[in-house]
Design an enzyme around this catalytic site. Structure first.
Site, PDB file in Angstrom:
ATOM      1  N   SER A 169       0.860  -1.188   0.000  1.00 31.45           N
ATOM      2  CA  SER A 169       0.000   0.000   0.000  1.00 31.45           C
ATOM      3  C   SER A 169       0.893   1.233   0.000  1.00 31.45           C
ATOM      4  CB  SER A 169      -0.867  -0.004   1.253  1.00 31.45           C
ATOM      5  OG  SER A 169      -0.057   0.284   2.380  1.00 31.45           O
ATOM      6  N   LYS A 170       0.237   2.381   0.064  1.00 36.43           N
ATOM      7  CA  LYS A 170       0.963   3.658   0.068  1.00 36.43           C
ATOM      8  C   LYS A 170       1.996   3.736   1.210  1.00 36.43           C
ATOM      9  CE  LYS A 170      -1.914   6.711  -2.550  1.00 36.43           C
ATOM     10  NZ  LYS A 170      -3.347   6.323  -2.441  1.00 36.43           N
ATOM     11  N   ARG A 171       1.677   3.034   2.291  1.00 31.58           N
ATOM     12  CA  ARG A 171       2.628   3.032   3.404  1.00 31.58           C
ATOM     13  C   ARG A 171       4.017   2.554   2.978  1.00 31.58           C
ATOM     14  NH1 ARG A 171       2.622  -0.471   7.001  1.00 31.58           N
ATOM     15  NH2 ARG A 171       1.122  -1.858   6.020  1.00 31.58           N
TER      16      ARG A 171
END
Ligand code: GLU
Length: 487
Positions: free
Chosen positions: A253-255
């Protein structure tokens, strides 16, 4: 249908094209090409608020950059178009009307507050939240009456409670109890269909044979099968790809950073390397081989060798693959690709080639060249005198050595200014450098290299000197002498 395999990638243009989408596109492409079929690109832009043209362009550019040319789709057309859902409204309307007329779908007028109360109640009983069908029993007349009076509604599909089973080409038999689903919303109104519905209509209308997509869509599959059945459409084959995981094994994910294709492109990953890397995210060739071109992947690919478990998006592996592709490139080509990353473009192409050539063996991605080679383009280098001192070398000793280098280099003619010549001239001196009891070439080569690059690490001094040319080399030696003098 003529029996030809037809796959599709169906991105929603609500953000920059993602590496996960690129992998799904690649697997659809590989399977279609392997089977002699067609690969279709469909833009799922029914969400008018979130869809943007800019993102659609980015999808097209990203796929083209990767070499995943679609056989049908935007900017290509084909006999099942248009290939943007926003241009297919009439078609969806026809199918929605059919479901409404057959009583397989109905208008629901429940307010968000009512739905929330129902949800909260179900949760408090420990039940999975689902729509209980309060509006399902409204007669067609009542539904029409409410619509006519301007009440806003949505269209729900009446889900029959039963077991829906399908054979997934990767995961095997999968069965769902649809009683747990509740009646799903399939459209906001006749002109605004939602994903689970439009995807069924399009996959049928576009004669898609195989739906290959991320595992996160697996729970949508029973809904889509029910809608297919209600519309009496033939089924398709499903293959759900394993999730992409970050290095911490949680869902990518963006994390985990910017995983858009454009971000990788900007950093200077090569499309061939990205394709190679993506192919290995969940698929294995059945051998230790790791390097494949796109045509080779087409030849080797099979859905049977796709794993069920998540695939780790391992950046080190991508760097390794990219470095390998960089090393195998023609220098002219590599230099041209590196040019945009170099600080100045007023450098002639031969020189650029020579600079890039010094880094070809160690570059992992093109953008790195900017920092590695910036000193070639600088007018004067700034650094601490310390940098010039090799191990226990003294300031005075180093100054002397640099004077010696300057003297020797001064005597070299422009036409003899080659790495080999410089080495021949300076090396005998370098062997004697340092204290007489323990001479070491480091006492000379280190300060020379540091003077020319201003860096702790760089290619060797003779290579740099050759590229810099006589004038610049002497200027930098002089500058180093000055820096020591003022230290
Ligand atoms: N538009 C959907 C997405 O981007 C497509 C899913 C599918 O392949 O059915 O996730």
């Amino acid at each position: 249908m003529d029996g030809k395999v037809r796959t599709r990638i169906a991105p929603s243009p609500t953000g920059w094209a993602h590496m996960g989408t690129a992998r799904t596109a690649l697997f659809n492409y590989l399977f279609a090409k392997k089977e002699g079929g067609d690969f279709i690109l469909r833009i799922e832009d029914t969400d008018k608020e979130r869809s943007q043209k800019e993102y659609e362009q980015d999808v097209l550019e990203s796929f083209r950059w990767l070499g995943l040319e679609w056989d049908e789709g935007p900017e290509k057309n084909g006999k099942y178009g248009p290939y943007r859902q926003s241009e297919r409204t009439e078609l969806y309307k026809k199918y929605l009307t059919k479901l409404l007329e057959q009583g397989r779908a109905y208008w629901c007028f429940c307010t968000p507050e009512e739905l929330e109360a129902q949800r909260a109640h179900q949760m408090s009983l420990g039940e999975a939240p689902r729509y209980k069908g309060a509006c399902r029993n409204l007669s067609p007349q009542e539904q029409q009456g409410r619509l006519a009076s301007g009440t806003r509604g949505v269209i729900r599909f009446a889900v029959e409670p039963k077991t829906v089973a399908f054979h997934d080409l990767i995961r095997g038999e999968i069965a769902f109890d649809t009683g747990l689903l509740g009646d799903v919303v399939i459209a906001k109104d006749l002109e605004t269909p939602l994903y689970n519905f439009s995807v069924v209509v399009d996959d049928f209308e576009m004669q898609i044979t195989h739906v290959i997509r991320g595992e996160d869509h697996i729970t949508n599959t029973p809904r889509q099968i029910l809608i297919q059945e209600a519309l009496e459409l033939p089924g398709v084959q499903y293959a759900h790809l394993p999730l992409l995981l970050g290095e911490d094994r949680s869902k990518l994910s963006k994390r985990h950073g910017d995983n858009s294709v454009r971000a990788f492109r900007q950093q200077g990953y090569l499309p061939e390397a990205v394709v190679n890397f993506l192919a290995l995210l969940g698929w294995n060739p059945g051998s230790d081989r790791e390097i494949f071109s796109l045509p080779e992947l087409v030849k080797e690919f099979s859905l049977e060798r796709i794993q069920k478990g998540g695939a780790i998006f391992n950046l080190k592996r991508l760097d390794w693959i990219n470095g390998l592709y960089i090393r195998h490139m023609r220098l002219e080509e590599l230099a041209a690709l590196c040019a945009p990353y170099l600080p100045r473009d007023d450098v002639d192409s031969e020189k650029q080639k020579a600079i890039v050539g010094l880094y070809q063996e160690r570059l992992k991605k093109l953008a790195e060249i900017a920092e590695l080679a910036d000193f070639f383009f600088a007018d004067t280098l700034q650094y601490d005198a310390e940098l010039l001192l090799w191990k226990d070398a003294t300031k005075e000793g180093t100054q002397e050595i640099l004077e010696k280098i300057r003297e020797l280099l001064n005597g070299v003619g422009e036409s003899e200014w080659t790495k080999d010549n410089l080495e021949k001239i300076l090396m005998p001196e370098a062997e004697k450098a340092g204290p007489p009891e323990k001479p070491n070439r480091g006492y000379m080569l280190w300060p020379m290299r540091a003077a020319l690059s201003g860096k702790k690490a760089s290619p060797g001094p003779f290579e740099i000197a050759e590229v810099l040319g006589k004038e610049k080399t002497l200027e930098r030696i002089q500058n180093a002498i000055k820096i020591l003098a003022y230290a």
